[in-house]
Design an enzyme around this catalytic site. Structure first.
Site, PDB file in Angstrom:
ATOM      1  N   GLU A 222       0.807  -1.222   0.000  1.00  0.00           N
ATOM      2  CA  GLU A 222       0.000   0.000   0.000  1.00  0.00           C
ATOM      3  C   GLU A 222       0.838   1.270   0.000  1.00  0.00           C
ATOM      4  O   GLU A 222       0.392   2.313  -0.476  1.00  0.00           O
ATOM      5  CB  GLU A 222      -0.954   0.004   1.208  1.00  0.00           C
ATOM      6  CG  GLU A 222      -2.053  -1.053   1.131  1.00  0.00           C
ATOM      7  CD  GLU A 222      -1.570  -2.451   1.507  1.00  0.00           C
ATOM      8  OE1 GLU A 222      -0.462  -2.577   2.065  1.00  0.00           O
ATOM      9  OE2 GLU A 222      -2.314  -3.420   1.241  1.00  0.00           O
TER      10      GLU A 222
ATOM     11  N   PHE B   1      -6.151  -0.210   5.134  1.00  0.00           N
ATOM     12  CA  PHE B   1      -4.799  -0.160   4.555  1.00  0.00           C
ATOM     13  C   PHE B   1      -4.523   1.198   3.903  1.00  0.00           C
ATOM     14  O   PHE B   1      -3.407   1.708   3.963  1.00  0.00           O
ATOM     15  CB  PHE B   1      -4.618  -1.292   3.550  1.00  0.00           C
ATOM     16  CG  PHE B   1      -5.012  -2.640   4.105  1.00  0.00           C
ATOM     17  CD1 PHE B   1      -4.521  -3.063   5.329  1.00  0.00           C
ATOM     18  CD2 PHE B   1      -5.890  -3.469   3.429  1.00  0.00           C
ATOM     19  CE1 PHE B   1      -4.897  -4.290   5.856  1.00  0.00           C
ATOM     20  CE2 PHE B   1      -6.267  -4.695   3.950  1.00  0.00           C
ATOM     21  CZ  PHE B   1      -5.771  -5.112   5.168  1.00  0.00           C
TER      22      PHE B   1
ATOM     23  N   ARG C 123     -18.953  -1.603  -2.258  1.00  0.00           N
ATOM     24  CA  ARG C 123     -18.712  -2.408  -3.457  1.00  0.00           C
ATOM     25  C   ARG C 123     -19.644  -3.629  -3.457  1.00  0.00           C
ATOM     26  O   ARG C 123     -20.369  -3.864  -2.496  1.00  0.00           O
ATOM     27  CB  ARG C 123     -17.246  -2.800  -3.573  1.00  0.00           C
ATOM     28  CG  ARG C 123     -16.620  -3.449  -2.366  1.00  0.00           C
ATOM     29  CD  ARG C 123     -16.933  -4.898  -2.206  1.00  0.00           C
ATOM     30  NE  ARG C 123     -16.591  -5.648  -3.422  1.00  0.00           N
ATOM     31  CZ  ARG C 123     -17.027  -6.870  -3.696  1.00  0.00           C
ATOM     32  NH1 ARG C 123     -17.837  -7.478  -2.851  1.00  0.00           N
ATOM     33  NH2 ARG C 123     -16.647  -7.496  -4.785  1.00  0.00           N
TER      34      ARG C 123
END
Lengths: 333, 284
Positions: A77, A102, A185
């Protein structure tokens, strides 16, 4: 008789990617991925980057549509954020996706120093915001808004549903500068199409009026607030719902105008800890302007949250529709 | 064996390196401090980068065709400003403002302050992953420029450096050249005591990079390393590991007890400048 022979209750599960849609709710699949694919047709400078989570952030749709503009950064990340910054420096508009934990906690200095300090045009779209997974604190981004709100120049978006996301994607692209957007999502609920609503960056929108309670909410808590308003209407409690999809910069004018109306209990509802999110932002705005209604916060506790099934956890921490309605009635009693 | 043109090039670059050292010492004297040990040690690398290897336009620091030079180790700003002055990007008289309030030359390098400063370094370990993004962007645009990421050996401790090393190799970034200054000094002491990084060439090679390790104060070696890195046909990222001597060119600073921050007493600034001038005068 041994208790071992008694029928055990069926246990609830803690799926990582639990849908936040309730049973039978209308949903749209992958609204973020679809909106980005559509927008990228007209905006060749859009590129997509992810840290091994394309499928779980709906960015795989962009990768399929524009393979030459999609960059896999691996499960790294810090690289994701810095490379997105590097591509922005070369004139591209990177949409970088990962999970919210993250994108904020793991890579914070890279977001702060590489992206925000130079006001680079990177759009961070981070899934599993707040308490939207039962996997425990490793995956629960209960403090993501507090972290990104603290970064100068960062625009912070917390969309409610599929319609919000679909409209927010072109809106954040039209804004020149870094944006953090909480991402929903998979099969995302569709709620706001029933209201006279359009996403506008930096604007809070009153979704329904009401004389007893003003619910100020963002993200999925707006959906819950609308459900609470319907439920309490049956009890003759009149609830207004103000949706605040842009957490920063905050639409202080609209919030103050609504909160200044006398006689209403003001409740901020957020899928975030009590520390540093919408509740504190609204409280600061009210106090600074000398507006002091009766004020309450519905939010996650300042604690490491439990693992478990989402409905269980949302009840436990008071952010389910039923729990919210019950709490508000207590405050009104 | 050196050809006459090699000798001419080396003499030219030695002159540039001398001037870079001189500018850095002058800036150090302004503030009475600064990372001059590193500047003296790294001046030869910067001279070859800016006066031999890189393409840029001094009057247009944002020219699209320029090679990008990322100063990941922001505390090397004093050395870098000296190179920018020598490259004609910053006027020489501006060095007097080094580190002062409202100066374009802050003590740690920042992109928004200084022409020619590509990134805000200083949060160590960020340059290489940014360079990966810029190299990907240049390739996507069809822009043949190189991205140079300049970093300190201390940054080898940072995990992000190795995330980027893997990413650059995975994406076959032949337009990325990483320069590592190995002076074996970190804030808490010698790198070998703080966090050992050897065998370093093997590490980078195992990450999929083309590796060269040279004496960073040996101009012909530095020139050859840059030339090799730029001319390599293979689509893989390149790293040049430069072993350098802090304080190089000023014997009393070379000999001084090695610290991250070399102590320089007030009268010593002029003494150091005199030593540099004498040595360069003799070489001409």
């Amino acid at each position: 008789m041994s208790t071992a022979t008694a029928k055990k209750p069926r246990l609830t599960t803690s799926a990582m990617i639990a849908s936040i849609a309730s049973e039978g709710q209308r949903t749209i699949a992958a609204p973020f991925g679809k909106a980005l694919v559509t927008l990228a047709e007209q905006r060749p400078e859009i590129v997509g980057l992810t840290a091994d989570l394309a499928k779980y952030t709906d960015l795989h749709l962009f990768g399929q549509a524009y393979p030459e503009r999609f960059f896999q950064m691996g499960m790294a990340e810090q690289l994701l954020m810095a490379a997105a910054g590097g591509m922005a420096k070369e004139g591209f508009m990177p949409f970088a996706t990962t999970y919210a934990v993250f994108g904020t906690r793991r890579a914070f200095d890279f977001v702060h120093q590489v992206i925000a300090e130079e006001n680079l045009n990177v759009k961070l779209c981070c899934a599993l915001p707040g308490l939207t997974t039962g996997y425990g604190p490793s995956h629960q981004a209960a403090e993501d808004l507090a972290l990104v709100r603290a970064i100068p120049g960062m625009t912070v978006i917390d969309p409610c549903d599929a319609l919000d996301i679909e409209q927010a994607v072109p809106a954040i692209a039209a804004h020149n500068g870094p944006v953090y957007m909480r991402l929903l999502r998979g099969n995302v609920p569709l709620v706001l199409d029933e209201y006279d609503y359009k996403f506008e960056l930096g604007k809070a929108k009153l979704l329904r009026g009401g004389n007893d309670v003003l619910l100020i909410a963002s993200g999925i808590m707006t959906m819950r607030s609308l459900e609470v308003a319907s439920a309490l209407a049956a009890d003759q409690v009149d609830v207004a719902v103000l949706h605040v999809p842009t957490i920063k910069p905050l639409d202080t004018a609209t919030i103050l105008a609504e909160a200044s109306r006398s006689g209403r209990l003001v409740v901020v509802a957020e899928n975030h800890t009590t520390v540093g999110g919408l509740g504190e932002a609204v409280a600061t705005a009210l106090l600074t302007a000398g507006v002091s209604p009766q004020f309450r916060q519905i939010a996650l506790p300042d604690a490491f949250l439990d693992a478990g099934a989402l409905p269980t956890l949302h009840d436990r921490y008071g952010i389910s529709t039923d729990a919210m309605a019950k709490t508000i009635k207590t405050w009104l009693a | 064996m050196n050809t006459p043109s090699d000798t001419g090039l080396q003499a030219k670059l030695a002159e540039h390196a001398y001037r870079i050292r001189r500018f850095a010492l002058q800036m150090g004297e302004v503030q009475g401090q600064g990372y001059v040990g590193q500047a003296l040690g790294y001046a030869d690398v910067l001279a070859v980068a800016y006066c031999h290897a890189m393409s840029f336009r001094p009057d247009d620091p944002e020219w699209q065709g320029r090679d990008r030079f990322l100063l990941s180790h922001g505390h090397y700003a004093i050395a870098f400003y000296a190179a920018l002055i020598e490259a004609g990007i910053i006027p020489e008289d501006e060095l007097e403002s080094y580190g002062s309030d409202d100066s374009r030359l802050p003590m740690s390098g920042m992109a928004t302050y200084t022409p020619g400063m590509e990134i805000s370094g200083g949060s160590l370990g960020q340059g290489l992953p940014i360079a990966v993004g810029m190299a990907l962007g240049l390739r996507l645009k069809g822009n043949p420029a190189f991205v140079y990421n300049s970093m300190s050996d201390g940054e080898l401790d940072e995990g992000s450096t190795w995330e980027a090393a893997m990413g650059a190799a995975h994406h076959g970034l032949g337009n990325l050249i990483c320069l590592v200054d190995i002076n074996n000094q970190q804030a808490d002491g010698p790198s070998s005591k703080v966090m050992g990084f050897e065998p370093l060439a093997d590490k980078w090679a195992s990450f999929g990079w083309h590796v060269q390790r040279v004496d960073g104060n040996d101009l012909p070696a530095v020139i050859a390393a840059f030339d090799t890195a730029r001319q390599l046909a293979e689509a893989k990222p390149r790293v040049i590991l430069f072993d350098t001597l802090m304080g190089k060119g000023v014997p009393f600073l070379e000999a001084r007890e090695k610290n991250h921050f070399i102590r320089v007493d007030p009268p010593e600034w002029q003494q150091a400048l005199d030593i540099l001038d004498q040595a360069q005068g003799a070489a001409r």
